[in-house]
Design an enzyme around this catalytic site. Structure first.
Site, PDB file in Angstrom:
ATOM      1  N   PHE A  14      10.467   2.004   5.219  1.00 60.26           N
ATOM      2  CA  PHE A  14       9.197   2.575   4.736  1.00 60.26           C
ATOM      3  C   PHE A  14       8.139   1.681   4.928  1.00 60.26           C
ATOM      4  O   PHE A  14       6.830   2.252   5.183  1.00 60.26           O
ATOM      5  CB  PHE A  14       9.533   2.345   3.107  1.00 60.26           C
ATOM      6  CG  PHE A  14      10.430   3.427   2.744  1.00 60.26           C
ATOM      7  CD1 PHE A  14       9.802   5.015   2.497  1.00 60.26           C
ATOM      8  CD2 PHE A  14      11.655   3.460   2.229  1.00 60.26           C
ATOM      9  CE1 PHE A  14      10.356   5.901   2.001  1.00 60.26           C
ATOM     10  CE2 PHE A  14      12.340   4.719   1.975  1.00 60.26           C
ATOM     11  CZ  PHE A  14      11.555   5.755   1.649  1.00 60.26           C
ATOM     12  N   GLU A  15       8.257   0.640   5.510  1.00 63.94           N
ATOM     13  CA  GLU A  15       7.090  -0.177   5.982  1.00 63.94           C
ATOM     14  C   GLU A  15       6.701   0.077   7.311  1.00 63.94           C
ATOM     15  O   GLU A  15       5.584   0.040   7.518  1.00 63.94           O
ATOM     16  CB  GLU A  15       7.483  -1.801   5.781  1.00 63.94           C
ATOM     17  CG  GLU A  15       7.451  -2.252   4.403  1.00 63.94           C
ATOM     18  CD  GLU A  15       6.391  -2.303   3.532  1.00 63.94           C
ATOM     19  OE1 GLU A  15       5.237  -2.295   4.105  1.00 63.94           O
ATOM     20  OE2 GLU A  15       6.453  -2.429   2.237  1.00 63.94           O
ATOM     21  N   GLY A  16       7.770   0.284   8.148  1.00 64.48           N
ATOM     22  CA  GLY A  16       7.128   0.546   9.504  1.00 64.48           C
ATOM     23  C   GLY A  16       6.744  -0.837  10.141  1.00 64.48           C
ATOM     24  O   GLY A  16       6.575  -1.727   9.492  1.00 64.48           O
TER      25      GLY A  16
END
Length: 216
Positions: A14-16
């Protein structure tokens, strides 16, 4: 307790990873896997530095989660570390009401933290749904007598199915969460089944639930 690889992968997913500083949805300079401490626009880092920042921020989140004396399962711990990594220790305190809420009450409140700058963001909706699904995994696990394997007792769903159980599966897939098992959900289900070495039926049976939840 430490974050498992599943928990780390959830955060990374989700952060990348960005090796050049950028502004997050509320305008905060960010780099790596959502790292904000000491970051300025124009800053660049290596992958090794991004990994180091990730480790540093995960340790900080783990300390915040460990502050509360709950009998966490590994999945619950991982879910709350991801939540805290994204939302901060202050919001974890609010989520748990400083450790006074039950685990069931915490689970019910996770989806509410889906806004940034007062606006609901699809990425946060999906992340909270994935964290809640992971947090609630213990509800869907059962151990067969005399058999050391996990079985996920989730209802079989397929195209046309509707309801909360479909939302859980859509969170696993990372698609739009609307509770309706339509063509896109079926397509993504087949893609995940192919990736996991399962028969590409588009039907979420016991084997697909098990492999899918373990891949989150």
């Amino acid at each position: 307790m430490k974050t498992s690889n599943n928990g780390l992968n959830l955060i990374k997913r989700f952060e990348g990873c960005h090796l050049t500083a950028y502004k997050d949805p509320v305008g905060i300079p960010t780099i790596g896997y959502g790292h904000i401490k000491g970051v300025k626009m124009g800053m660049k880092i290596t992958q090794a530095q991004a990994d180091a920042y990730l480790k540093e921020d995960v340790v900080s989140a783990e300390k915040a989660v460990s502050k509360y004396s709950y009998p966490y399962t590994q999945d619950q711990f991982d879910a709350l570390v991801s939540f805290t990594y994204n939302c901060g220790a202050g919001n974890l305190a609010k989520l748990t009401n400083n450790g006074t809420r039950t685990l069931a009450q915490i689970s019910a409140r996770i989806p509410a933290y889906n806004k940034a700058g007062g606006k609901e963001l699809r990425g946060l909706v999906n992340r909270r749904a994935a964290e809640k699904a992971l947090f609630d995994t213990y509800l869907t696990k059962a151990v067969k007598p005399k058999v050391e394997e996990e079985v996920y007792n989730m209802k079989e769903i397929k195209r046309g199915s509707k309801g909360k159980i479909v939302k859980v599966w859509q969170a696993v897939l990372g698609v739009e969460i609307d509770g309706s098992f339509g063509p896109d959900t079926e397509k993504k289900t087949k893609a995940l089944q192919k990736k996991l070495g399962l028969t590409q039926t588009g039907v979420v049976d016991k084997a697909t639930w098990k492999a899918g939840l373990e891949s989150v």
